[in-house]
Design a protein around this motif. Sequence first.
Motif, PDB file in Angstrom:
ATOM      1  N   GLY A  59      42.270  35.442  -8.426  1.00 55.29           N
ATOM      2  CA  GLY A  59      42.127  36.061  -7.110  1.00 55.29           C
ATOM      3  C   GLY A  59      41.998  37.570  -7.164  1.00 55.29           C
ATOM      4  O   GLY A  59      41.687  38.192  -6.144  1.00 55.29           O
ATOM      5  N   ARG A  60      42.211  38.173  -8.331  1.00 56.02           N
ATOM      6  CA  ARG A  60      42.116  39.633  -8.470  1.00 56.02           C
ATOM      7  C   ARG A  60      40.932  40.059  -9.332  1.00 56.02           C
ATOM      8  O   ARG A  60      40.876  41.224  -9.750  1.00 56.02           O
ATOM      9  CB  ARG A  60      43.419  40.195  -9.063  1.00 56.02           C
ATOM     10  CG  ARG A  60      44.574  40.184  -8.081  1.00 56.02           C
ATOM     11  CD  ARG A  60      45.811  40.830  -8.660  1.00 56.02           C
ATOM     12  NE  ARG A  60      46.856  40.982  -7.664  1.00 56.02           N
ATOM     13  CZ  ARG A  60      47.000  42.047  -6.884  1.00 56.02           C
ATOM     14  NH1 ARG A  60      46.159  43.072  -7.003  1.00 56.02           N
ATOM     15  NH2 ARG A  60      47.974  42.111  -6.000  1.00 56.02           N
ATOM     16  N   LYS A  61      40.016  39.138  -9.588  1.00 53.32           N
ATOM     17  CA  LYS A  61      38.844  39.515 -10.381  1.00 53.32           C
ATOM     18  C   LYS A  61      38.052  40.599  -9.651  1.00 53.32           C
ATOM     19  O   LYS A  61      37.827  40.519  -8.447  1.00 53.32           O
ATOM     20  CB  LYS A  61      37.945  38.303 -10.630  1.00 53.32           C
ATOM     21  CG  LYS A  61      36.765  38.604 -11.553  1.00 53.32           C
ATOM     22  CD  LYS A  61      35.920  37.360 -11.785  1.00 53.32           C
ATOM     23  CE  LYS A  61      34.816  37.647 -12.787  1.00 53.32           C
ATOM     24  NZ  LYS A  61      33.910  38.737 -12.354  1.00 53.32           N
ATOM     25  N   THR A  62      37.645  41.621 -10.381  1.00 50.32           N
ATOM     26  CA  THR A  62      36.914  42.745  -9.791  1.00 50.32           C
ATOM     27  C   THR A  62      35.583  42.268  -9.216  1.00 50.32           C
ATOM     28  O   THR A  62      34.841  41.532  -9.867  1.00 50.32           O
ATOM     29  CB  THR A  62      36.656  43.823 -10.850  1.00 50.32           C
ATOM     30  OG1 THR A  62      37.909  44.186 -11.453  1.00 50.32           O
ATOM     31  CG2 THR A  62      36.028  45.053 -10.217  1.00 50.32           C
ATOM     32  N   LEU A  63      35.293  42.696  -7.989  1.00 51.95           N
ATOM     33  CA  LEU A  63      34.058  42.292  -7.323  1.00 51.95           C
ATOM     34  C   LEU A  63      32.880  43.116  -7.832  1.00 51.95           C
ATOM     35  O   LEU A  63      33.036  44.270  -8.250  1.00 51.95           O
ATOM     36  CB  LEU A  63      34.203  42.461  -5.809  1.00 51.95           C
ATOM     37  CG  LEU A  63      35.322  41.642  -5.142  1.00 51.95           C
ATOM     38  CD1 LEU A  63      35.405  41.976  -3.662  1.00 51.95           C
ATOM     39  CD2 LEU A  63      35.102  40.152  -5.342  1.00 51.95           C
TER      40      LEU A  63
END
Length: 236
Positions: A59-63
Amino acid sequence: MIEQIVEITNVGTFHGFRPEKPIELRKLTLVYGPNGTGKTTLCAILRSLARNEPDILKGRKTLNRDGESRVELELSGGKRCVWDGTAWTGEAPEIEIYDEQFVRDNLFTDTVELDHQHNLFQVILGEQAVAIAQEILNKTKQSEEIQRAIREKEKEIDQIIGNPDRREWFLAASADPDIDAEIESQRKRVAAHESAPKLRNERGLDPLPLPAPLAGLEELLGRSFEDLAEEAEQLV
């Protein structure tokens, strides 16, 4: 114990963190910086590792960045823990994260609710309490699902009987062994009732033509048995 941060890539604000010199972590290490520079992300990384919960980092993967997220940490004794974008590898050290998330999950707030009581219970009694609290949570969810299913069934019953006040009577009614035959009989009656208007509008039967009157029929019908007997006697 975690001794070095080797790499953090595509996790939150860490786009490609690979320090030229090893960042050594000691028994007491202070990490500080302005808001939005990755302190909370670092706590999330450690929480994901400690709990082995991949969803925290997924859920915190860089966009808007190419490539999978990756984290590499060096532990005591030369061991390493690596996050490859889907799972952790390596034996995780024992870690406790005391941050804002911990406060939300485990401490009282201004409003004391049941969830807060459960979480405080975990803090007081530790690992055993966590297992008990999780079991309570699972049973509570199961109970809620059962209650929801009961309410849905009650709605279906009310639609069938058309009167919620008769629900108890309906549930207490015994099964009729001849119910199928009765249903079929009532279905035929309903079908006949529905067909009645169509039958009434159908063309009626034509009258049957009668034969021409027989000669002397009216005179014969007007005579009596005595007259016929007397005439027969005279003929004889």
